[in-house]
Design a protein around this motif. Structure first.
Motif, PDB file in Angstrom:
ATOM      1  N   LEU A  35       0.818  -1.209   0.000  1.00  0.00           N
ATOM      2  CA  LEU A  35       0.000   0.000   0.000  1.00  0.00           C
ATOM      3  C   LEU A  35       0.853   1.261   0.000  1.00  0.00           C
ATOM      4  CD1 LEU A  35      -2.597  -1.153   2.677  1.00  0.00           C
ATOM      5  CD2 LEU A  35      -2.997  -0.903   0.226  1.00  0.00           C
ATOM      6  N   GLY A  36       2.147   1.103   0.374  1.00  0.00           N
ATOM      7  CA  GLY A  36       2.975   2.288   0.533  1.00  0.00           C
ATOM      8  C   GLY A  36       4.206   2.280  -0.350  1.00  0.00           C
ATOM      9  N   LEU A  37       5.329   2.017   0.281  1.00  0.00           N
ATOM     10  CA  LEU A  37       6.628   2.155  -0.380  1.00  0.00           C
ATOM     11  C   LEU A  37       6.720   1.507  -1.763  1.00  0.00           C
ATOM     12  CD1 LEU A  37       9.501   1.745   2.226  1.00  0.00           C
ATOM     13  CD2 LEU A  37       9.051   3.648   0.655  1.00  0.00           C
ATOM     14  N   LEU A  38       6.251   0.266  -1.858  1.00  0.00           N
ATOM     15  CA  LEU A  38       6.460  -0.459  -3.114  1.00  0.00           C
ATOM     16  C   LEU A  38       5.258  -0.373  -4.063  1.00  0.00           C
ATOM     17  CD1 LEU A  38       8.288  -3.698  -1.894  1.00  0.00           C
ATOM     18  CD2 LEU A  38       9.282  -1.600  -2.807  1.00  0.00           C
TER      19      LEU A  38
ATOM     20  N   ASN B  39       2.759   0.356  -6.901  1.00  0.00           N
ATOM     21  CA  ASN B  39       2.990   0.724  -8.292  1.00  0.00           C
ATOM     22  C   ASN B  39       2.485   2.151  -8.541  1.00  0.00           C
ATOM     23  OD1 ASN B  39       3.224   0.932 -11.015  1.00  0.00           O
ATOM     24  ND2 ASN B  39       1.917  -0.846 -11.503  1.00  0.00           N
ATOM     25  N   PRO B  40       3.413   3.093  -8.880  1.00  0.00           N
ATOM     26  CA  PRO B  40       2.970   4.480  -9.087  1.00  0.00           C
ATOM     27  C   PRO B  40       2.010   4.597 -10.271  1.00  0.00           C
ATOM     28  CG  PRO B  40       5.368   4.285  -9.266  1.00  0.00           C
ATOM     29  CD  PRO B  40       4.841   2.911  -9.077  1.00  0.00           C
TER      30      PRO B  40
ATOM     31  N   GLY C 247      -3.840   3.477  -8.217  1.00  0.00           N
ATOM     32  CA  GLY C 247      -4.248   3.429  -6.814  1.00  0.00           C
ATOM     33  C   GLY C 247      -4.514   2.040  -6.275  1.00  0.00           C
ATOM     34  N   PHE C 248      -4.455   0.987  -7.111  1.00  0.00           N
ATOM     35  CA  PHE C 248      -4.652  -0.375  -6.605  1.00  0.00           C
ATOM     36  C   PHE C 248      -3.448  -0.777  -5.759  1.00  0.00           C
ATOM     37  CE2 PHE C 248      -7.609  -0.627 -10.195  1.00  0.00           C
ATOM     38  CZ  PHE C 248      -8.697  -1.204  -9.549  1.00  0.00           C
TER      39      PHE C 248
END
Lengths: 361, 581
Positions: free
Chosen positions: A168-171, A173-174, A178-179
């Motif tokens: 949900l955070g660091l990794l 997928n930009p 938003g998934f």
């Protein structure tokens, strides 16, 4: 009247026979369970054991055997080393998750650079991550005498939270709208753990598992360290007398099992799974415990047991979709296998006698 | 026998005094001290017995013959209590008992002699209902006696004290005894009965104490009292003195004589012939499952009995003339905590051993023996300067590296410490032989070479086993001990530390082991032999020291040392607490 009597020597025959007996008993009682659920037991058992290998769609399922078997074998080999020495790492699932996170993070850090060095670095990161996660209970046990069973198990839940946080955070997928979940490593050639030969299921994880099997076999039969592991499991005092340093052995066993679990996680995330996601882990770390015992903690046995468990996974999936068996029923089925195996273990060191006891022995 | 009691040596009385002032039952201590000093205990107390514990009344109620026997002072009834005739028991491949006949009278102390494997334990197990005879009859009080299990044997009046105690360390004496009973009375009643019996028979023991804190002698008392509570007519004792100090042996013997005076027969199994001569009225000697002789021990020399047992003349281990050389191992102000909760910490131990010398360390197990061995073998860490081998400080050097120097050890516990029970003899040879025998090279193990080493141990030390691939636990105690000692001796140690080298080993094997140790010393090795068997230490050691409560007395030359002096060293070394008598 039934009596249980100690055998003078452990029975070698029983040591080999009990896994087979356990599988048979699991089939019988699993069949009863499936019948109680209103399914045809024979068809259900056949679906689980026959369908994946010889069925109509076996061309699809057979490679899956390797895909599912490799992480099980890889993890079980590491666990078996510890179990042989009486060091109980129950948290391979957590080490598997952390290995996957570290491996994926290493790969994603380079995205979108292409280089042949990326994949080896990911392998290294996965191994180190799993190893460090397993050394936490190790160091706590050595320094403070904590119980490695509890600590390693609880760290699984910590790792699961970490996994959720990463997806949900660091990794995240930009470009993933938003998934939750990371980029798909299958679409990043330098990081992709692709099949080495198409449509065989053969990926680097399978190779790693085979290497691990060979090394652990040599370690256990020909090397001092393997001997130290076996003596420690059989007679801890004798091992100390023989010169084994128990603390070092604990760190070694936990470190190696964590390392292998981390590798398994890394190969999985870079290959079959493809991405870090909240539901990335499917219980390989726990099932590997069954595999280790089903394989008699013996490297060769573990290969066979790993394949068998992979079969029940795949067959279970088929049974779920074709017969509508609930997923829980398949898990109970797998659990029964360990249950019967442990129960039948008694027969290795004891024999059962029927009839009224006489004073004569 | 009575005269011997009359001249009870002064230190025994002193011994009792110390205890009774400490014991939990103070009110009676005054009285007891009195007669401990002026009268033989058993005589004064026969009259007290009935009042204290209605043993006799109970006996009279259950069987008319018992009380009659106990009234007369050691009048032995002619009618036998237990009569065995032609008892045979065969196991596949071996006849354990071949037509054994034996008769024990009321109140008789009967010795059962024989080497390991002579069939003593099978015979005793048949009497105790653990094994059913193939042929022959057993009679008790003239009636057929065929116990199907220990419970029926106990009901018939047979009690047994095993060599190995079955007690739970963490429970109290009373709780342990209650566990062995079919219908235990309420704890308070039981505690009172335990106190009664323990006082009646001169076996001081408080029911509230935790078994883990008891000495071996006290643990044995728990087992004896457990039997006595069942009011036995025949008490079987298997090697009862192997764990006792000389003083504790005296006390046990007084108890047994007292029981005998009251009509309880005792079947006494032991290897210690001098004890049998001092205690027993009759002896039956077994060899190869057959009765090879009976004798009156008092009139037979120990040597004659030993030769009957072995069936050949016995070779006494001979110490070759050997010179002692430079100090090889020195221990200075060694203190170390025990790793186990029920262990004994080592306190300020100092000694030196020279090459070619055997230092004997006596003392009852549990007084720091295991810990001392562990510190010397490298299993327990020690601080700098405490243990030195030649000019190397052994602090921080583990067992494996010490073997490299030539400091070897053989622990007491054969299964689980000296050897891994489920592993083969080959693997067990690897356990300590790896470094000195060159069985591993850069971590890789050479199994074929290890097998040759294991076979050499088996051959040179006459270990009876079908082959080296057999599990250590399949060997008998004596054979495994020969293997364990042989494994260390064949590695040509500079220093060898052995704990209880002949514990539970038959006479012939024990002689072999002692001879091997002496030969090793003759070849220039320094030996430290820790043992409970004082005769053994007197036989093989050059100097003797006693380990008591974790402290070691100053080593003295064994020349001219007598058992009495040793007893004092063991019991009261450094004016510390007496060995719990």
């Amino acid at each position: 009247m039934i009596r249980i009597e100690a055998r003078p020597q452990p029975s070698a025959m029983m040591a080999y026979a009990t896994p087979v007996l356990a599988v048979l008993l699991t089939m019988v009682f699993g069949g009863v369970l499936f019948a109680a659920l209103g399914k045809d037991p024979f068809q259900a058992i056949a679906t689980i054991f026959w369908e994946p290998v010889f069925g109509e769609f076996s061309f699809y399922y057979r490679p899956q055997l390797l895909v599912k078997g490799a992480p099980l074998v890889l993890i079980a080999i590491g666990l078996a080393l510890g179990f042989k020495a009486g060091i109980w790492n129950i948290g391979a699932e957590g080490q598997y998750i952390v290995g996957a996170i570290c491996g994926a993070a290493m790969g994603l850090a380079f995205y979108p650079t292409e280089s042949v060095f990326i994949f080896p670095l990911m392998v290294l990161a996965g191994a180190v991550g799993g190893c460090i996660w397993a050394l936490i209970p190790g160091v706590l046990k050595v320094k403070f005498g904590t119980n490695e069973i509890l600590v390693s198990l609880m760290l699984v839940y910590v790792a699961e939270q970490l996994l959720a946080s990463m997806s949900l955070g660091l990794l995240k997928n930009p470009e993933g709208f938003g998934f939750p979940g990371s980029r798909n490593l299958q679409q990043y050639p330098s990081a992709h753990n692709a099949e080495l030969i198409a449509n065989t299921g053969m990926h680097w994880g399978v190779v790693a598992a085979l290497i691990a099997v060979i090394f652990s076999y040599i370690l256990l039969t020909r090397h001092r360290l393997g001997f130290a592991i076996r003596v420690t499991g059989e007679a801890p005092r004798a091992a100390r007398f023989g010169g084994v340093n128990p603390s070092r052995l604990i760190l070694f066993c936990l470190g190696v099992s964590g390392l292998l679990a981390g590798l398994a996680g890394m190969f999985e995330v870079a290959g079959p799974a493809g991405q870090i996601s909240i539901d990335f882990n499917v219980g390989y770390g726990f099932t590997a415990i069954i595999v280790a015992f089903l394989g008699r903690l013996n490297p060769i046995g573990i290969v066979l047991a790993g394949l068998l468990m992979a079969l029940t996974y795949i067959g279970g999936d088929i049974a779920q979709s074709q017969l509508g068996l609930p997923a829980a029923a398949i898990q109970v089925f797998q659990g029964m296998l360990l249950f019967f195996l442990l129960a039948l273990d008694l027969l290795t060191n004891y024999r059962v006698r029927f009839g009224t006891p006489e004073a004569a022995t | 026998m009575r005269t011997r009691l009359g001249v009870a040596s002064p230190h025994i009385q002193w011994h009792r005094k110390v205890i009774h002032t400490k014991s939990a039952f103070l009110p009676k201590a005054q009285k007891r001290r009195k007669y401990a000093q002026c009268e033989p205990v058993w005589r004064t107390k026969t009259t007290k017995t009935c009042a204290a514990y209605c043993r006799e009344g109970h006996r009279a109620a259950t069987n008319g013959q018992g009380s009659a026997a106990s009234q007369g002072e050691r009048t032995k009834m002619t009618a036998p209590l237990l009569q065995l005739s032609g008892v045979t028991k065969a196991y596949p491949g071996v006849v354990a008992n071949d037509s054994v006949s034996l008769s024990i009278g009321l109140g008789e102390i009967h010795a059962l002699l024989g080497e390991n494997g002579a069939g003593k334990s099978t015979l005793v197990k048949m009497i105790y209902g653990l094994v059913k005879p193939d042929a022959g009859t057993m009679q008790m009080f003239g009636k057929a006696f065929a116990p199907t299990d220990p419970r029926t044997a106990r009901a018939a009046g047979v009690g047994m004290v095993f060599q190995h105690f079955s007690l739970f360390d963490a429970l109290t004496v009373a709780e342990n005894i209650a566990l062995g009973m079919e219908t235990p009375p309420p704890m308070r009643t039981l505690a009172a009965r335990i106190r009664d019996v323990s006082e009646t028979y001169g076996l001081p023991l408080s029911p509230d104490r935790i078994v883990g804190d008891l000495s071996a002698g006290e643990r044995q008392r728990v087992e004896i009292i457990r039997c006595l509570l069942q009011d036995p007519k025949l008490l079987i004792m298997d090697e009862p003195t192997s764990v006792l100090t000389p003083q504790e042996v005296e006390i046990l013997f007084e108890t047994l004589r007292k029981l005998s005076a009251e009509g309880t027969a005792i079947l006494y199994i032991s290897h210690k012939l001098e004890e049998i001569r001092a205690l027993c009225d009759a002896a039956t000697i077994l060899r190869g499952g057959k009765v090879v002789g009976t004798c009156v021990p008092r009139d037979t020399s120990a040597r004659d009995m030993a030769e009957l047992m072995v069936g050949s003349t016995l070779a006494t281990p001979k110490s070759a003339a050997h010179v002692t050389g430079a100090v090889v191992l020195s221990v200075t102000a060694l203190s170390a905590a025990s790793p186990s909760a029920f262990g004994m910490a080592l306190k300020d131990i100092s000694f030196q051993v020279q090459s070619g010398e055997v230092l004997g360390i006596g003392g009852v197990a549990g007084n720091g023996q295991d810990e001392l061995l562990a510190v010397l073998s490298g299993e327990l860490p020690c601080k700098a300067g405490m243990v030195r081998f030649q000019d190397h400080d052994m602090a921080g050097i583990g067992p494996e590296a010490r073997r490299g120097f030539g400091v070897l050890a053989a622990p007491e516990e054969r299964l689980g410490h000296a050897a891994a029970p489920n592993m083969s003899l080959i693997e067990n040879a690897m356990l300590t032989g790896a470094a000195r025998e060159g069985l591993s090279k850069r971590g890789m193990l050479n199994w074929p070479k290890t097998r040759i080493f294991a076979e050499r141990i088996i051959k040179e030390f006459d270990v009876r086993t079908p082959g080296p691939e057999n599990a250590a636990r399949s060997l008998s105690g004596g054979n495994l001990q020969k293997f364990v000692i042989g494994r260390e001796v064949l590695q040509r140690p500079e220093v060898l530390v052995v704990n209880q080298p002949t514990w539970g080993v038959d006479a012939a094997a024990a002689a072999d082991i002692r001879q091997a140790l002496l030969d090793l010393a003759a070849n220039g090795a320094a030996l430290i032999v820790i043992s409970q068997d004082l005769d053994e230490l007197m036989e093989i050691s050059d100097r003797f020291a006693a380990l008591n409560e974790g402290r070691l007395s100053a080593p003295v030359s064994t020349q001219g040392l007598d058992v009495e002096q040793i007893g004092l060293m063991l019991g009261g070394a450094h004016g510390m607490e007496v060995a719990h008598v």
